[in-house]
Design an enzyme around this catalytic site. Structure first.
Site, PDB file in Angstrom:
ATOM      1  CG  ASN A   1      -2.087  -0.956   1.101  1.00 37.53           C
ATOM      2  OD1 ASN A   1      -2.308  -1.542   0.044  1.00 37.53           O
ATOM      3  ND2 ASN A   1      -2.823  -1.127   2.181  1.00 37.53           N
TER       4      ASN A   1
ATOM      5  NE  ARG B   1      -7.263  -2.636 -10.532  1.00 38.21           N
ATOM      6  CZ  ARG B   1      -6.225  -1.840 -10.771  1.00 38.21           C
ATOM      7  NH1 ARG B   1      -5.164  -2.335 -11.384  1.00 38.21           N
ATOM      8  NH2 ARG B   1      -6.235  -0.577 -10.402  1.00 38.21           N
TER       9      ARG B   1
ATOM     10  NE  ARG C   1      -2.316   5.127 -10.756  1.00 40.11           N
ATOM     11  CZ  ARG C   1      -3.222   5.887 -10.150  1.00 40.11           C
ATOM     12  NH1 ARG C   1      -3.783   5.467  -9.038  1.00 40.11           N
ATOM     13  NH2 ARG C   1      -3.571   7.046 -10.651  1.00 40.11           N
TER      14      ARG C   1
ATOM     15  CG  HIS D   1     -13.972   1.542 -11.943  1.00 40.63           C
ATOM     16  ND1 HIS D   1     -14.738   1.610 -10.792  1.00 40.63           N
ATOM     17  CD2 HIS D   1     -12.851   0.874 -11.590  1.00 40.63           C
ATOM     18  CE1 HIS D   1     -14.094   1.024  -9.793  1.00 40.63           C
ATOM     19  NE2 HIS D   1     -12.948   0.575 -10.246  1.00 40.63           N
TER      20      HIS D   1
ATOM     21  NE  ARG E   1     -10.583  -1.097   1.527  1.00 40.88           N
ATOM     22  CZ  ARG E   1     -10.692  -1.182   0.208  1.00 40.88           C
ATOM     23  NH1 ARG E   1     -11.582  -1.984  -0.327  1.00 40.88           N
ATOM     24  NH2 ARG E   1      -9.931  -0.453  -0.597  1.00 40.88           N
TER      25      ARG E   1
ATOM     26  CG  HIS F   1     -13.640  -4.313  -3.748  1.00 41.37           C
ATOM     27  ND1 HIS F   1     -14.270  -4.530  -4.959  1.00 41.37           N
ATOM     28  CD2 HIS F   1     -12.629  -3.463  -4.012  1.00 41.37           C
ATOM     29  CE1 HIS F   1     -13.661  -3.841  -5.904  1.00 41.37           C
ATOM     30  NE2 HIS F   1     -12.662  -3.177  -5.362  1.00 41.37           N
TER      31      HIS F   1
END
Length: 706
Positions: A57, A386, A416, A446, A575, A603
């Site tokens: 992170n 992804r 990214r 997205h 979160r 998520h």
């Protein structure tokens, strides 16, 4: 939480400051992740994994967010953001916060290492090797390590070589043998990243003890073999982090794929953003590195191995210590599709909700595979943001195209750090005959949506999947996300229009059900929040429950403040980053913000509006961040089926009941763990019992560390 009392005092909320800074809030999120690494109630190897996540992170945060702030400072930008910080002022704060979290991170590593040692998993100093171990490592060095090493001298004829971002190197200070020269020599050496970071040492067959030595220690011990005729004065590790954000001229690019490939090559030479060096590094070596990278302030001396992200792979590689991990869970295959394997027949009768990772992502894969093999399926359209390294979805889509179906895939090349993987998938899909689209100029795609068009008698019927997470079978085992399968007519019409807008030219469209960014999501959220305020003012039931990853858009925050002042009860489950300050009298005392950090990464994006007693529930790909609302194609999909709405409300209730892994945001920007007298309730453990939220089947009751 270990927070300096004076810093806490200085950060007390002033009446004029209604917002928290995004980057400082991110640091606090990473502290919550670090707290899981520090929690002795977590299994030891799981603690090691959390520590690895902290390291990963920080890498991304520094290579993108901090690097961007450094760019602003170099450009002379001095304007304050909406939270009241100039780039230079924020940068000073970040240096202080990052320095502290790194110190806490390595204290935690020492604690975990000591605990692993007690369990028989030992990181051994080279000087402590037995004679037999030393002989084994000597041979390993000669046969495996030495052949791939490349020492790189730095002098007048050999300029400083390219140092790759986030790789570990050795800085070597040398003197020539039998020479009176005072100026030392300097060289660097990249540690091979394709060899194990921790080399296992030989052990007795009947021994449960496992010992490891770091590859950099082995190379350091044998450094003389690389510099004959010179004496090594000092050998120290260092690691550079570069600015990794891509600057893509989409409008001027004739081929977006080629433009991104070109930018990826530039990323290797991004501006240095952070330098990590081994504690006690030779002053001459540090001087050389700082001069080359032009870094003065974001330089960190590390007491311990650089880059703790290796712990994630290490924790999974050590065999025979399963008791140091969470007991594995086997995701259930959704009962609706298990009872009837024909997805189209099931969805013709009812919608289906799937909750990952408690229910298997295989259902999504099987849905696409069935569609690819079904002769009645005319077209498959899908967004990919992804995907995993060996995704079965790619194979199914390719097979569908090769069998003659119309297959359209909107691939987001700009996801990214997944750009190279997505480029590879895009080429494979194109070779199979799929129509591959790279999205719209200036916008990332997205939204997570799939549309299947099927011929059923004289009519065409649309089947839609909408998800809160990526189409990634790997992360679906570690992230909590929701999947909605539906054949609802209105949703099907909107899905068709959304793909038309992403792949072709389409005029403004009055959506039947979808809320889409950047088209109408920002305005729709404003109206939904305002509607709750109107219900509250009229004495009708009014409540908002919003579960997301991040909340940083000022307009949304202001709308929530207004609704709270109008009497709306607002529970936010965020979160990560949250720029809203809860609990401020006259502004946000009706708003609570909690963050859950546990075994699985929270998520899912779920938005609930009480609506005067007629609740509405939305599943979404979008967080409430400016980039999601204005610079991405995002989707909010209403849940039409009343029974599924109830299931989702139960999921929200589980989160709101969590008093074990919940941390509550305070007005000063710091988080405090839940402190109530109720029996411990852990939402993720409760979610493993499917009957709590779905009313179908029950998993075995989880144990403390399951």
């Amino acid at each position: 939480m270990n927070v300096n009392a004076e810093e806490k005092k200085n950060n007390h909320t002033s009446p004029a400051t209604a917002y928290l800074n995004r980057d400082l809030s991110w640091i606090e999120f990473n502290r919550r992740v670090l707290a899981e690494a520090q929690d002795p109630e977590n299994p030891l190897m799981e603690r090691a994994k959390f520590l690895a996540i902290v390291s990963s992170n920080l890498d991304e945060f520094i290579s993108v967010r901090v690097a961007g702030i450094q760019d602003q400072i170099r450009a002379g930008y001095t304007k304050k953001d909406f939270t009241g910080y100039t780039p230079s002022g924020l940068y000073k704060r970040l240096i202080k916060r990052v320095t502290k979290i790194i110190a806490d991170q390595y204290r935690t590593f020492k604690d975990i290492s000591r605990s692993l040692h007690k369990e028989g998993i030992v990181f051994v100093d080279y000087k402590d090797l037995t004679h037999a171990q030393e002989q084994s490592i000597e041979q390993y060095y000669r046969d495996i390590i030495y052949p791939v090493l490349t020492p790189m001298a730095v002098d007048q004829s050999r300029p400083f070589p390219l140092v790759h971002s986030q790789f570990i190197y050795l800085a070597v200070v040398l003197t020539r043998k039998n020479s009176q020269e005072e100026e030392p020599y300097f060289a660097i050496l990249q540690i091979p990243s394709n060899l194990p970071r921790c080399i296992p040492l030989p052990h007795r067959s009947n021994s449960k003890k496992r010992q490891f030595v770091f590859i950099e220690d082995v190379i350091r011990q044998h450094i003389q073999t690389l510099f004959s005729g010179y004496d090594p004065v000092a050998v120290s590790e260092f690691r550079l982090t570069r600015n990794s954000d891509l600057t893509i001229d989409e409008e001027g690019a004739e081929d977006l794929l080629e433009e991104i490939e070109k930018e990826l090559r530039k990323r290797r030479r991004g501006v240095p953003a952070r330098l990590e060096v081994q504690k006690g590094i030779h002053p001459y070596a540090l001087e050389q590195l700082q001069a080359e990278f032009e870094l003065e302030d974001f330089v960190f001396e590390i007491e311990g191995p650089l880059d703790l992200s290796f712990l994630r792979g290490f924790a999974g590689s050590v065999k025979g210590f399963s008791y140091l991990h969470h007991a594995p869970i086997e995701p259930l295959y959704p009962a609706e599709f298990e009872e009837n394997e024909d997805f189209f027949e099931v969805l013709g009768e009812r919608d289906v909700l799937v909750y990952h990772p408690y229910e298997s992502f295989d259902a999504m894969t099987d849905f696409i595979i069935q569609a690819s093999e079904d002769e009645q399926v005319m077209a498959i359209k899908m967004t990919l943001y992804r995907v995993s390294g060996n995704s079965p979805l790619i194979t199914a889509l390719a097979n569908a195209a090769e069998s003659g179906k119309q297959v359209t895939v909107v691939v987001e090349l700009k996801a990214r750090f997944d750009e190279e993987r997505n480029i590879a998938w895009a080429r494979k899909l194109e070779q199979s005959g799929c129509h591959v689209v790279y999205g719209l100029v200036g916008l990332k795609t997205h939204a997570k949506v799939t549309l299947i068009v099927r011929q059923e008698g004289p009519e065409l019927r649309r089947y839609v999947h909408v998800g809160t997470g990526n189409y990634n079978d790997s992360t679906a085992k570690a992230y909590t996300d929701l999947s909605l399968f539906t054949a609802n007519h209105e949703i099907g019409l909107d899905a068709s229009e959304l793909f038309n807008q992403m792949t072709g030219y389409s005029a403004n469209y009055n959506w039947n059900s979808f809320i889409v960014a950047p088209t109408n999501m920002s305005l729709s959220l404003q109206k939904l929040i305002l509607r709750e305020a109107e219900h509250a003012a009229a004495g009708r039931p009014a409540r908002i429950i919003a579960k997301m990853n991040s909340l940083s858009n000022q307009e949304v925050i202001d709308n929530l403040y207004s609704a709270a002042q109008a009497g709306v009860s607002i529970d936010l489950i965020v979160r990560g980053v949250c720029c809203l300050r809860p609990g401020i009298e006259g502004l946000s005392e009706r708003i609570t913000v909690r963050s859950i950090v546990d075994r699985f990464l929270e998520h899912s994006r779920i938005y609930y509006f009480e609506n005067g007693g007629k609740p509405e529930v939305y599943l979404s790909s979008a967080d409430w961040m400016t980039r999601n609302l204005t610079r991405r194609i995002e989707l909010m999909c209403p849940v039409k089926d009343s029974s599924i709405r109830k299931q989702i409300v139960k999921i929200l209730d589980l989160s709101l009941m969590d008093n074990v892994k919940s941390s509550f945001l305070q007005p000063n920007g710091y988080y405090e763990r839940a402190d109530d007298k109720k029996a411990p309730f852990r939402s993720q453990f409760a979610a493993m019992n499917v009957t709590r939220w779905k009313g179908s089947r029950a998993l075995p009751s989880p144990t403390k560390h399951s």
